[in-house]
Write an enzyme that holds these catalytic residues in place. Structure first.
Site, PDB file in Angstrom:
ATOM      1  N   LYS A  19       0.824  -1.211   0.000  1.00 51.99           N
ATOM      2  CA  LYS A  19       0.000   0.000   0.000  1.00 51.99           C
ATOM      3  C   LYS A  19       0.861   1.264   0.000  1.00 51.99           C
ATOM      4  CE  LYS A  19      -3.104  -2.704   2.889  1.00 51.99           C
ATOM      5  NZ  LYS A  19      -3.524  -2.953   4.283  1.00 51.99           N
TER       6      LYS A  19
ATOM      7  N   ARG B 292      -2.897  -6.949  14.324  1.00 48.28           N
ATOM      8  CA  ARG B 292      -1.965  -5.940  14.842  1.00 48.28           C
ATOM      9  C   ARG B 292      -2.443  -4.555  14.434  1.00 48.28           C
ATOM     10  NH1 ARG B 292      -0.071  -4.661   9.930  1.00 48.28           N
ATOM     11  NH2 ARG B 292       0.366  -6.321   8.442  1.00 48.28           N
TER      12      ARG B 292
END
Length: 450
Positions: A237, A291
Site C-alpha cells: 500500500k 496488529r
C-alpha cells in the site's frame, strides 16, 4: 494499568507507541539494534536496551534478546508494533511464559488467523463472504494444478503464512501454473518457514477496503469504519484514506458489520483489521491482520480515537470506553507513505544519510516519522521514511492539503530518493480524484507513460 511497556519495534511506529505511553503516564523501554542507536525513539524513550547488530534476525526478530531486555528493564508488557514479531504466536506464548503481557490477540487466535487458509475457512463458517479458493496445500504440482482448474483463472497462489505483499503471485493462464506454484512454494518456505500455499480466485481492478475493529476481553466489539487501500505497488500500500470514496455506503456498512461478526466468532481481542476486495456490488474477505496497521492514523484523524491507547487498555483487561453508537466519524483523511525508493529504477531502495530533512506542517497535517536531519536511513529495514496524513471536512480539502504537504516535504542526501513526486502524481490523477481508481491504478499509470 501497566507501569512499564517495552516496545519491540523500531522506526516511526516505535516512536508512535512511546508517545501515547508518555501521555498515559507509562514508562517506556525502547530496544535498538546497532544501526538504530541514534534513532528518535532511542532518544525519546525513558530507557533503551541494545539487543543486537543491524540484521533483523539478530535484533528485532530475536525473541530471546527482546524477552531478556523486558525482564531486565522491569517491563510488564510488550507492544510489538507492526511487522517483525507482531503476529508471531510463538513469541506471544513466550511472553506469557515469562509473565509478560503481549499487547495483541491471544496466541491461539493469532495462530488460527495467521494461517490464511484456515482464516478463510473460519470466516466462511461465520457467514462472511470469501473468494472461491482452496484450503492449505503442499500437494505435488500436478494435483495442485487440478485444484487450480476447479478454482478457475486468473487466480492467486498465496503463502499460508504470508503477509505484507510477500509470498504471492498471480497466474493468468493454466500453462503458467506449475512454474509459478513451484516458485511460490519455495519462496514461502524461505520467507516464512512454511511451504504450504492456498489458491484464490484473482479479482483484478478491484477496490481494496479494510475495516478497523476493536474488541475487549469482555465481549465488547466495535468497528471504527473502513479505509480504502487501493493504491498499491506490488501488493504494498502507498496511499490510504477514509472514508472509502466512490464505494456504496450501504455496502461499506455491511462490511463493517461483517468484520465485527468475524472478530467475535474467532475470539479476537485487541486492534485488528479485516481486509476485503470490492468488485462492483460484491465484497469478499481476503485476510485478517492481528496488529496495528501502518495506516491507522487516518482512522484516528476522523474518529478522534487513539488506537494505540485502546490497544494498551484492552491488553490491561479494561473494557472499551465507548459503544458502537458513540463512534463518530468526521470529515476525510488521507495518508501517503513516503519511502526511500527510486520510482524511476523500479522502486529500488535508496537509503542513505539525510543531509536535509524538512517535513511539512500546516493546518490539519500530521507527520509520523523517526527521521531527522543527519540521521541515516538504514539499508537493513523497510524503506518507510515518513507517513504524511492530512484531514479535511471533505475529501477534496484533504487531497488539497496532501498535495500542499508533499510539495513542502524536503528529503535530500547522497543517493537518497523518495516517492514524494510519484505520490503527488497519484493525488493529481483524474481516476484517483474522481474515486474511480482500483488496485490496478499504478500499473495503468506506468503503462500510459511508456
Amino acid at each position: 494499568m501497566f507501569s512499564t511497556i517495552l516496545i519491540a519495534n523500531r522506526g516511526e511506529i516505535a516512536l508512535r507507541v512511546a508517545r501515547t505511553c508518555r501521555e498515559m503516564g507509562i514508562r517506556t523501554v525502547a530496544v535498538c539494534s546497532t544501526a538504530d542507536e541514534e534513532s528518535a525513539v532511542a532518544r525519546f524513550a525513558d530507557s533503551v536496551v541494545r539487543i543486537g547488530p543491524a540484521p533483523p534476525k539478530r535484533s528485532y526478530l530475536s525473541a530471546p534478546a527482546i524477552i531478556e531486555a523486558a525482564l531486565q528493564s522491569g517491563a510488564e508488557a510488550i507492544h510489538p508494533g507492526y511487522g517483525f514479531l507482531s503476529e508471531d504466536p510463538d513469541f506471544a506464548e513466550i511472553c506469557a511464559a515469562n509473565d509478560l503481557v503481549f499487547i495483541g490477540p491471544p496466541p491461539e487466535v493469532m495462530a488460527r488467523l495467521g494461517d490464511k487458509a484456515a482464516a478463510r475457512r473460519i470466516m466462511r463458517e461465520a457467514g462472511l463472504p470469501v473468494l472461491p479458493g482452496t484450503d492449505a496445500t503442499d500437494a505435488a504440482a500436478t494435483e495442485a494444478k487440478r485444484m487450480a482448474d476447479v478454482v478457475g483463472y486468473p487466480l492467486m497462489i498465496k503463502a499460508v503464512a504470508g503477509g505484507g505483499g510477500r509470498g504471492m503471485a498471480a497466474v493468468r493462464e493454466p500453462r503458467e501454473f506449475v512454474r509459478v506454484y513451484g516458485t511460490i512454494r519455495a519462496a514461502a518456505q524461505a520467507l516464512f518457514g512454511d511451504g504450504r500455499v492456498y489458491l484464490e480466485r484473482l479479482v483484478e481492478s478491484a477496490r481494496h477496503i479494510e475495516v478497523q475493529v476493536l474488541v475487549d476481553q469482555h465481549g465488547n466489539a466495535v468497528h471504527l469504519g473502513e479505509r480504502d487501500c487501493s493504491v498499491q505497488r506490488r501488493h504494498q500500500k502507498l496511499i490510504e484514506e477514509t472514508p472509502a470514496a466512490g464505494v456504496d455506503r450501504a455496502m461499506t456498512e455491511r462490511m463493517c458489520q461483517a468484520a465485527v461478526v468475524g472478530a467475535l466468532a474467532c475470539g479476537f481481542t485487541g486492534a485488528g483489521t479485516f481486509e476485503f476486495l470490492v468488485d462492483g456490488n460484491d465484497f469478499h474477505l481476503m485476510e485478517i491482520n492481528c496488529r496495528i496497521q501502518v495506516e491507522h492514523p487516518v482512522t484516528e484523524m476522523v474518529t478522534g480515537v487513539d488506537l494505540i491507547r485502546e490497544q494498551i487498555r484492552i491488553a490491561a483487561g479494561l473494557p472499551l470506553g465507548f459503544s458502537q453508537d458513540e463512534v463518530r466519524r468526521h470529515g476525510a483523511a488521507i495518508e501517503c507513505r513516503v519511502n526511500a525508493e527510486d520510482p524511476t529504477r523500479g522502486f529500488a531502495p535508496a537509503p542513505g544519510k539525510l543531509t536535509e530533512f524538512r517535513p511539512p506542517g500546516g493546518p490539519f497535517t500530521r507527520v509520523d516519522t523517526d527521521a531527522y536531519q543527519g540521521r541515516s536511513v538504514p539499508p537493513d529495514y523497510d524503506s518507510l521514511v515518513a507517513k504524511v496524513i492530512t484531514w479535511g471536512p471533505d475529501r477534496d480539502t484533504a487531497m488539497a492539503r496532501m498535495d500542499r504537504a508533499l510539495s513542502e516535504f524536503v528529503v535530500t542526501g547522497p543517493g537518497v530518493h523518495t516517492t514524494t513526486g510519484l505520490l503527488r502524481k497519484v493525488i493529481d490523477e483524474p481516476r484517483f480524484r474522481d474515486a474511480k481508481h482500483t488496485t490496478s491504478l499504478l500499473q495503468e499509470m506506468y503503462l500510459s507513460e511508456s
